[in-house]
Write a protein that holds these residues in place. Structure first.
Motif, mmCIF file in Angstrom:
data_model
loop_
_atom_site.group_PDB
_atom_site.id
_atom_site.type_symbol
_atom_site.label_atom_id
_atom_site.label_comp_id
_atom_site.label_asym_id
_atom_site.label_seq_id
_atom_site.Cartn_x
_atom_site.Cartn_y
_atom_site.Cartn_z
ATOM 1 N N ASN A 1 -1.251 82.091 -24.483
ATOM 2 C CA ASN A 1 -2.238 83.102 -24.909
ATOM 3 C C ASN A 1 -3.307 83.313 -23.849
ATOM 4 O O ASN A 1 -3.779 84.428 -23.636
ATOM 5 C CB ASN A 1 -2.865 82.705 -26.248
ATOM 6 C CG ASN A 1 -1.878 82.823 -27.382
ATOM 7 O OD1 ASN A 1 -0.974 83.645 -27.353
ATOM 8 N ND2 ASN A 1 -2.039 81.977 -28.376
ATOM 9 N N GLU A 2 -3.684 82.234 -23.177
ATOM 10 C CA GLU A 2 -4.656 82.329 -22.083
ATOM 11 C C GLU A 2 -4.113 83.219 -20.973
ATOM 12 O O GLU A 2 -4.817 84.099 -20.457
ATOM 13 C CB GLU A 2 -4.935 80.919 -21.549
ATOM 14 C CG GLU A 2 -5.793 80.843 -20.325
ATOM 15 C CD GLU A 2 -5.896 79.410 -19.796
ATOM 16 O OE1 GLU A 2 -5.542 79.196 -18.621
ATOM 17 O OE2 GLU A 2 -6.308 78.525 -20.564
ATOM 18 N N ILE A 3 -2.860 83.014 -20.611
ATOM 19 C CA ILE A 3 -2.226 83.812 -19.554
ATOM 20 C C ILE A 3 -2.163 85.278 -19.967
ATOM 21 O O ILE A 3 -2.479 86.173 -19.182
ATOM 22 C CB ILE A 3 -0.826 83.255 -19.225
ATOM 23 C CG1 ILE A 3 -0.965 81.928 -18.477
ATOM 24 C CG2 ILE A 3 -0.005 84.257 -18.420
ATOM 25 C CD1 ILE A 3 0.333 81.155 -18.325
ATOM 26 N N ASP B 1 -5.491 85.056 -3.726
ATOM 27 C CA ASP B 1 -6.508 86.002 -4.172
ATOM 28 C C ASP B 1 -5.936 87.096 -5.072
ATOM 29 O O ASP B 1 -6.686 87.829 -5.706
ATOM 30 C CB ASP B 1 -7.219 86.628 -2.969
ATOM 31 C CG ASP B 1 -6.270 87.328 -2.012
ATOM 32 O OD1 ASP B 1 -5.083 86.960 -1.960
ATOM 33 O OD2 ASP B 1 -6.722 88.247 -1.308
ATOM 34 N N GLN B 2 -4.611 87.195 -5.162
ATOM 35 C CA GLN B 2 -3.989 88.273 -5.924
ATOM 36 C C GLN B 2 -3.395 87.837 -7.264
ATOM 37 O O GLN B 2 -3.216 88.667 -8.156
ATOM 38 C CB GLN B 2 -2.892 88.930 -5.093
ATOM 39 C CG GLN B 2 -3.431 89.597 -3.846
ATOM 40 C CD GLN B 2 -2.322 90.182 -3.012
ATOM 41 O OE1 GLN B 2 -1.438 90.854 -3.531
ATOM 42 N NE2 GLN B 2 -2.357 89.921 -1.717
ATOM 43 N N VAL B 3 -3.037 86.556 -7.410
ATOM 44 C CA VAL B 3 -2.439 86.049 -8.648
ATOM 45 C C VAL B 3 -2.999 84.676 -8.985
ATOM 46 O O VAL B 3 -3.459 83.949 -8.102
ATOM 47 C CB VAL B 3 -0.896 85.954 -8.575
ATOM 48 C CG1 VAL B 3 -0.250 87.299 -8.383
ATOM 49 C CG2 VAL B 3 -0.448 84.988 -7.509
ATOM 50 N N THR B 4 -2.922 84.324 -10.267
ATOM 51 C CA THR B 4 -3.284 82.985 -10.711
ATOM 52 C C THR B 4 -1.990 82.230 -10.960
ATOM 53 O O THR B 4 -1.214 82.619 -11.839
ATOM 54 C CB THR B 4 -4.117 83.050 -12.008
ATOM 55 O OG1 THR B 4 -5.268 83.867 -11.776
ATOM 56 C CG2 THR B 4 -4.542 81.657 -12.444
ATOM 57 N N PRO B 5 -1.714 81.169 -10.185
ATOM 58 C CA PRO B 5 -0.433 80.469 -10.299
ATOM 59 C C PRO B 5 -0.450 79.317 -11.316
ATOM 60 O O PRO B 5 -1.291 78.429 -11.260
ATOM 61 C CB PRO B 5 -0.208 79.930 -8.886
ATOM 62 C CG PRO B 5 -1.576 79.714 -8.342
ATOM 63 C CD PRO B 5 -2.461 80.745 -9.002
ATOM 64 N N TYR B 6 0.502 79.367 -12.240
ATOM 65 C CA TYR B 6 0.699 78.307 -13.230
ATOM 66 C C TYR B 6 2.019 77.610 -12.941
ATOM 67 O O TYR B 6 2.998 78.256 -12.544
ATOM 68 C CB TYR B 6 0.741 78.884 -14.647
ATOM 69 C CG TYR B 6 -0.581 79.382 -15.142
ATOM 70 C CD1 TYR B 6 -1.374 78.595 -15.968
ATOM 71 C CD2 TYR B 6 -1.048 80.653 -14.806
ATOM 72 C CE1 TYR B 6 -2.602 79.053 -16.434
ATOM 73 C CE2 TYR B 6 -2.261 81.116 -15.268
ATOM 74 C CZ TYR B 6 -3.030 80.308 -16.083
ATOM 75 O OH TYR B 6 -4.241 80.764 -16.542
ATOM 76 N N ASN C 1 -0.959 92.359 -17.635
ATOM 77 C CA ASN C 1 -1.332 92.983 -18.902
ATOM 78 C C ASN C 1 -0.541 92.429 -20.079
ATOM 79 O O ASN C 1 -0.126 93.165 -20.969
ATOM 80 C CB ASN C 1 -1.198 94.507 -18.819
ATOM 81 C CG ASN C 1 -2.130 95.089 -17.776
ATOM 82 O OD1 ASN C 1 -3.301 94.728 -17.711
ATOM 83 N ND2 ASN C 1 -1.609 95.956 -16.934
ATOM 84 N N GLY C 2 -0.296 91.125 -20.046
ATOM 85 C CA GLY C 2 0.341 90.443 -21.161
ATOM 86 C C GLY C 2 1.846 90.510 -21.240
ATOM 87 O O GLY C 2 2.432 89.988 -22.188
#
Length: 129
Positions: free
Chosen positions: A33-35, A71-76, A108-109
């Motif tokens: 849900n956070e993502i 700087d362009q994505v948040t990696p999980y 956007n989910g």
């Protein structure tokens, strides 16, 4: 230091050189849900990895060595053997078939890019962001 380490270098040193990403570990279902929420501001990347698979390890090392999109994505990062429930929930939520290794780009989910194995490439990912 053993003779093999001095000739070929130790694997510990090699891993230190390539593992320079600031992964956010996926540890629980709530992070999905956070993502979804955060991906409307900045795309999220999910890398699903099997710690028992040599192909997954090879793909991960290659990806990390080429990754330059901080700087362009948040990696999980998901260790799917430790957190199979999270892996299953990702497959269901984003309507993708489970693979390992697998890379998903969430914007956007929704999953807008889903690749696995040798198709995981930073150059291709860059074009999808």
């Amino acid at each position: 230091m053993s003779i093999f380490s001095s000739l070929f270098g130790s694997s510990e040193n090699q891993e230190e050189k390539t593992a320079k990403m600031n992964w956010i570990p996926m540890l629980d279902l709530g992070q999905i849900n956070e993502i979804i929420s955060l991906s409307s501001e900045k795309p999220a990347l999910i890398f699903k990895h099997s710690t028992r698979c040599s192909v997954s390890r090879m793909v991960l090392k290659q990806f990390e060595s080429e990754f330059n999109l901080e700087d362009q994505v948040t990696p999980y990062f998901l260790d799917l053997l430790e957190h199979r429930d999270v892996s299953n929930a990702i497959a269901e939520q984003f309507k993708v078939v489970h693979q390992s290794p697998q890379l998903l780009l969430i914007k956007n989910g929704v999953s807008v890019y889903d690749v696995s194995h040798s198709a995981i490439e930073v150059a291709e990912l860059r074009m999808k962001i």
